[in-house]
Design a protein around this motif. Structure first.
Motif, mmCIF file in Angstrom:
data_model
loop_
_atom_site.group_PDB
_atom_site.id
_atom_site.type_symbol
_atom_site.label_atom_id
_atom_site.label_comp_id
_atom_site.label_asym_id
_atom_site.label_seq_id
_atom_site.Cartn_x
_atom_site.Cartn_y
_atom_site.Cartn_z
ATOM 1 N N ARG A 127 -17.369 -2.970 -11.981
ATOM 2 C CA ARG A 127 -18.056 -1.446 -12.380
ATOM 3 C C ARG A 127 -17.237 -0.649 -11.522
ATOM 4 N N ARG A 130 -13.517 -0.151 -11.513
ATOM 5 C CA ARG A 130 -13.000 0.047 -12.728
ATOM 6 C C ARG A 130 -12.090 -0.893 -13.206
ATOM 7 N N ASP A 132 -9.864 -3.774 -15.011
ATOM 8 C CA ASP A 132 -9.592 -3.836 -16.485
ATOM 9 C C ASP A 132 -9.592 -5.373 -16.916
ATOM 10 N N LEU A 155 -18.642 -4.023 -20.089
ATOM 11 C CA LEU A 155 -17.589 -3.329 -19.164
ATOM 12 C C LEU A 155 -16.193 -4.224 -19.891
ATOM 13 N N LEU A 156 -16.274 -5.500 -20.174
ATOM 14 C CA LEU A 156 -15.082 -6.152 -20.405
ATOM 15 C C LEU A 156 -15.343 -6.946 -21.662
ATOM 16 N N SER A 174 -11.449 -8.972 -20.426
ATOM 17 C CA SER A 174 -10.463 -7.888 -20.430
ATOM 18 C C SER A 174 -11.181 -6.475 -21.413
ATOM 19 N N ARG A 175 -10.537 -5.588 -20.663
ATOM 20 C CA ARG A 175 -10.869 -4.230 -21.326
ATOM 21 C C ARG A 175 -10.422 -4.075 -22.641
ATOM 22 N N TRP A 176 -9.151 -4.656 -22.653
ATOM 23 C CA TRP A 176 -8.445 -4.304 -23.832
ATOM 24 C C TRP A 176 -8.131 -5.889 -24.974
#
Length: 330
Positions: A127, A130, A132, A155-156, A174-176
């Motif tokens: 957090r 940030r 990813d 968050l992920l 992952s964030r994506w």
């Protein structure tokens, strides 16, 4: 007439200074030879992890031989110091990075020590910085549940997980979105697994990320498994897609198999940013064993490394490594 008796022959004194100088210089010369030739076999595998400390000692050995004016030991000590410092010092010097204009990725990797690491601390690192992408090793079902309770699922949200009891498990968060997912099973030692997937990074090319965890050479009969697992790691693909291997490699840059992996087209992010001498494994329980650097983020040489930081993680004997990376443009 009284004739004086001839003087008794002088007693030859032991060359204590010379012996001392050779005792100081010879081991560093032997160590330098082993390191440069790549003789990491048997018990030398574990020993070579401490090469940076021997490089520091080599300077003291050289200073001693020069102070005592023992020139042959000094010459040997000088050659050893040059050799050892030549392979160690560059890790503390930042290197030029490729000029890329793509998106930034903040990647964190952490060994959870069979799930015992403090989940709230790890999630707070994600957090605060940030993050990813997160790769984890020694990932258990209990650790997975604890991380989600601490908020990692928010968050992920994208993940490829292989949680297992004990030490074999691994995970990729992952964030994506993540595609082309899978799990690689190492055959040696404890049978560590490696979760992987291809990230769809906005504004950047696809990136294959894998949570690396080759076997540990914790005993002589495990050295073969350690070497086999390192040899089996996926090589870089300079003519193809981007790859990142991040995790606990149980190897330092002084081990030949890891250097061979780098030669396929990877760069060690810590080495590239001048933080390659920061220890990532203790142990930190009071034992008189100095830290060594066995956790790495290996990046395709087309990726730029902007920064690498190492943090403490209660409950684990490893320290998480955070790499800030820049990708080529899509």
């Amino acid at each position: 007439m009284i004739v004086d008796a001839p003087p008794a022959p002088a007693r030859r004194r032991a060359p204590v200074g010379t012996v001392l100088c050779w005792v100081a210089a010879a081991p560093t010369a032997a160590w330098a030879t082993v390191r440069l030739v790549g003789l990491d076999r048997g018990p030398l595998v574990q020993a070579l992890a401490f090469t940076p400390y021997v490089a520091g000692w080599s300077v003291l050995a050289l200073a001693l031989t020069l102070a005592l004016r023992r020139w042959w030991p000094a010459a040997v000590a000088a050659l050893a110091a040059v050799a050892l410092l030549g392979v160690v010092v560059p890790r503390a010097l930042a290197q030029p990075q490729p000029a890329v204009t793509g998106p930034t990725i903040r990647l964190l990797t952490a060994n959870l020590l069979a799930g015992a690491a403090d989940a709230s601390t790890l999630v707070e690192l994600v957090r605060r910085h940030r993050v990813d992408v997160l790769t984890v090793q020694e990932f258990t079902p209990d650790a997975q549940a604890a991380l989600d309770r601490a908020g990692l699922d928010r968050l992920l949200p994208y993940r490829q997980l292989n949680a297992q009891d004990g030490t074999p498990g691994s995970g990729l968060y992952s964030r994506w979105p993540i595609g082309e997912v899978g799990v690689r099973d190492n055959r040696g030692g404890w049978g560590f697994s490696q979760a992987y997937g291809t990230l769809a990074v906005p504004g950047g090319p696809p990136v294959r990320v894998e949570s690396a965890h080759p076997s540990a050479p914790y005993a002589l009969d495990q050295v073969g498994a350690w070497r086999a697992d390192l040899v089996a790691q996926p090589p870089a693909t300079p003519g193809g897609g981007l790859r990142i291997l991040a995790g606990d490699f149980n190897s330092t840059l002084d081990h030949g198999p890891l250097r061979a992996l780098l030669r396929t087209g990877y760069v060690d992010a810590a080495d590239a940013t001048g933080t390659g001498l920061t220890g990532t494994w203790g142990p930190y329980d009071g034992d008189l064993i100095p830290p060594v650097t066995i956790d790495h983020v290996l990046i395709d040489r087309r990726i730029a490394a902007d920064d690498v930081a190492v943090f403490d993680l209660p409950g684990s004997d490893h320290r998480p490594v955070l790499a800030t990376l820049r990708l080529p443009a899509a």
